[in-house]
Scaffold this active site. Structure first.
Site, mmCIF file in Angstrom:
data_model
loop_
_atom_site.group_PDB
_atom_site.id
_atom_site.type_symbol
_atom_site.label_atom_id
_atom_site.label_comp_id
_atom_site.label_asym_id
_atom_site.label_seq_id
_atom_site.Cartn_x
_atom_site.Cartn_y
_atom_site.Cartn_z
ATOM 1 N N SER A 1 22.910 70.856 27.550
ATOM 2 C CA SER A 1 22.732 69.585 26.822
ATOM 3 C C SER A 1 21.592 69.673 25.828
ATOM 4 C CB SER A 1 22.364 68.451 27.785
ATOM 5 O OG SER A 1 23.225 68.411 28.866
ATOM 6 N N HIS B 1 27.021 66.754 24.001
ATOM 7 C CA HIS B 1 27.884 67.935 24.087
ATOM 8 C C HIS B 1 28.952 67.886 23.004
ATOM 9 C CE1 HIS B 1 26.858 69.856 28.053
ATOM 10 N NE2 HIS B 1 26.141 68.760 28.108
ATOM 11 N N HIS C 1 30.571 69.789 34.343
ATOM 12 C CA HIS C 1 29.701 69.598 35.510
ATOM 13 C C HIS C 1 30.492 69.092 36.700
ATOM 14 C CE1 HIS C 1 27.224 69.019 31.873
ATOM 15 N NE2 HIS C 1 26.275 69.618 32.563
ATOM 16 N N TYR D 1 29.489 66.772 38.674
ATOM 17 C CA TYR D 1 29.382 65.320 38.792
ATOM 18 C C TYR D 1 30.381 64.567 37.920
ATOM 19 C CZ TYR D 1 26.522 65.760 34.551
ATOM 20 O OH TYR D 1 26.084 66.068 33.298
ATOM 21 N N GLU D 2 31.037 65.279 36.990
ATOM 22 C CA GLU D 2 32.057 64.615 36.172
ATOM 23 C C GLU D 2 33.361 64.454 36.946
ATOM 24 O OE1 GLU D 2 32.028 65.993 31.827
ATOM 25 O OE2 GLU D 2 30.892 67.549 32.855
ATOM 26 N N ALA E 1 19.263 72.364 30.774
ATOM 27 C CA ALA E 1 18.078 71.514 30.845
ATOM 28 C C ALA E 1 17.802 71.291 32.330
ATOM 29 C CB ALA E 1 18.358 70.183 30.163
ATOM 30 N N MET F 1 21.710 70.324 37.377
ATOM 31 C CA MET F 1 23.049 69.965 37.862
ATOM 32 C C MET F 1 24.136 70.900 37.333
ATOM 33 S SD MET F 1 22.685 65.869 37.260
ATOM 34 C CE MET F 1 21.155 64.996 37.619
ATOM 35 N N SER F 2 23.777 72.118 36.960
ATOM 36 C CA SER F 2 24.785 73.008 36.362
ATOM 37 C C SER F 2 24.483 74.471 36.699
ATOM 38 C CB SER F 2 24.778 72.824 34.839
ATOM 39 O OG SER F 2 23.560 73.297 34.289
ATOM 40 N N ASN G 1 11.647 67.843 31.801
ATOM 41 C CA ASN G 1 10.830 66.813 32.481
ATOM 42 C C ASN G 1 10.346 67.418 33.792
ATOM 43 O OD1 ASN G 1 13.947 66.408 33.060
ATOM 44 N ND2 ASN G 1 12.847 65.772 34.898
ATOM 45 N N HIS H 1 18.478 60.099 30.687
ATOM 46 C CA HIS H 1 19.231 61.181 30.035
ATOM 47 C C HIS H 1 18.814 61.313 28.569
ATOM 48 C CE1 HIS H 1 22.386 64.031 29.253
ATOM 49 N NE2 HIS H 1 22.954 63.248 28.358
HETATM 50 N N1 HPA Z 1 16.961 66.871 37.809
HETATM 51 C C1 HPA Z 1 18.215 67.332 37.702
HETATM 52 N N2 HPA Z 1 18.761 67.739 36.568
HETATM 53 C C2 HPA Z 1 17.998 67.675 35.451
HETATM 54 C C3 HPA Z 1 16.687 67.189 35.483
HETATM 55 C C4 HPA Z 1 16.125 66.771 36.730
HETATM 56 O O1 HPA Z 1 14.962 66.327 36.835
HETATM 57 N N3 HPA Z 1 16.208 67.263 34.205
HETATM 58 C C5 HPA Z 1 17.216 67.772 33.451
HETATM 59 N N4 HPA Z 1 18.299 68.023 34.196
#
Ligand code: HPA
Length: 274
Positions: A29, A60, A82, A84-85, A112, A210-211, A234, A246
């Site tokens: 992303s 994306h 992903h 989660y999708e 990310a 998450m990937s 972050n 996000h």
């Molecule tokens: N957690 C999970 N996935 C992420 C995060 C996070 O803090 N930051 C970017 N993708």
């Protein structure tokens, strides 16, 4: 079934662009800027490719991009899928099988992530040394097709040691100081709780996202070398002072994208395909 679908997708892609990429890249992303450094580009939207999953995440582009950096023929995935999708693990790694069929030998995976290691800062880039899969699921679950790989693939070098050293060597030339560490996969789509982050830290994770892990597993199974780079957008829950969003993740990823692009492009110019 899966095999026939993979072959059909690959023939379709070849009918649009008959080149043999040596290296595949999955862009996370907000990390799509590398595409601007590629020459002789050909774009193929995922929506055109038979059997490809379709995603709708902001940030994306959802297309394959063929091109060249230096003398290396590459195919990039701008947009990834992903868990989660709602995709099955098998669906979301489908493109990795297609890229392998098109000829790639190595795969760079970017993402990310949230930083767990207290010495990390947003903006850092972490070379992934190993992963922890907290999902309780795996893309290789189900009958095994020996045409792709073995039933019980080894994961002792999920991320190629050779590529890790190569990435480190190239970083100084690109003016980048990378971190190294372990990436934990969390299913999402909600961000982790503070207690989950403490638990992940205790089991050895430096970053969470998450990937990446499903694609890493599939790529190893298919005999590809993998290099993973996680961009810290972050600090993780409980470490960060503010709440996650996000939009913020994508904004920081966009800022990191130039550093990542400079570094990865410098690597690709010197890439030695095995
Ligand atoms: N957690 C999970 N996935 C992420 C995060 C996070 O803090 N930051 C970017 N993708």
């Amino acid at each position: 079934m899966y095999y026939d679908d993979v072959m059909e997708s690959a023939s379709f892609v070849r009918s649009r662009c008959n080149r043999t990429p040596a290296l595949g890249i999955i862009l996370g992303s907000g990390l799509g800027a590398l595409v601007d450094s590629m020459e002789d580009r050909v774009f193929i939207p995922y929506a055109d490719i038979p059997h490809f999953p379709a995603s709708d995440i902001a940030g994306h582009e959802d297309r394959l991009v063929f091109g060249r950096i230096g003398n290396t023929e590459i195919v990039a995935m701008q947009g990834r899928f992903h868990y989660y999708e709602g995709f099955t693990m098998q669906q979301l790694v489908f493109p990795v099988y297609v890229l392998k069929t098109l000829g790639i030998r190595d795969l760079i995976i970017t993402n990310a992530c949230g930083g767990i290691n207290g010495s990390f800062r947003p903006g850092d880039m972490m070379i992934i040394e190993d992963y922890i899969n907290t999902l309780g699921n795996n893309p290789l679950v189900g009958p095994n097709d020996e045409r792709f790989g073995v039933r019980f693939p080894d994961m002792s070098e999920a991320y190629s040691k050779e590529l890790i050293s190569f990435a480190e060597d190239t970083a100084s030339e690109a003016g980048v100081i990378p971190r190294k560490g372990v990436y934990a996969l969390f299913p999402g789509p909600c961000y982790e709780t503070a207690a989950e982050i403490r638990a992940l830290r205790a089991i050895g994770a430096d970053a969470v996202g998450m990937s990446t892990v499903p694609e890493t597993i599939a790529a190893n199974y298919l005999g590809l070398r993998v290099l993973g780079i996680a961009c810290v957008t972050n600090m993780a829950t409980g470490i960060a002072k503010e709440k996650h969003s996000h939009e913020q993740v994508v904004a920081v990823a966009n800022r990191i994208s130039d550093d990542l692009t400079g570094w990865v492009a410098a690597m690709i110019k010197k890439w030695k395909i095995q």
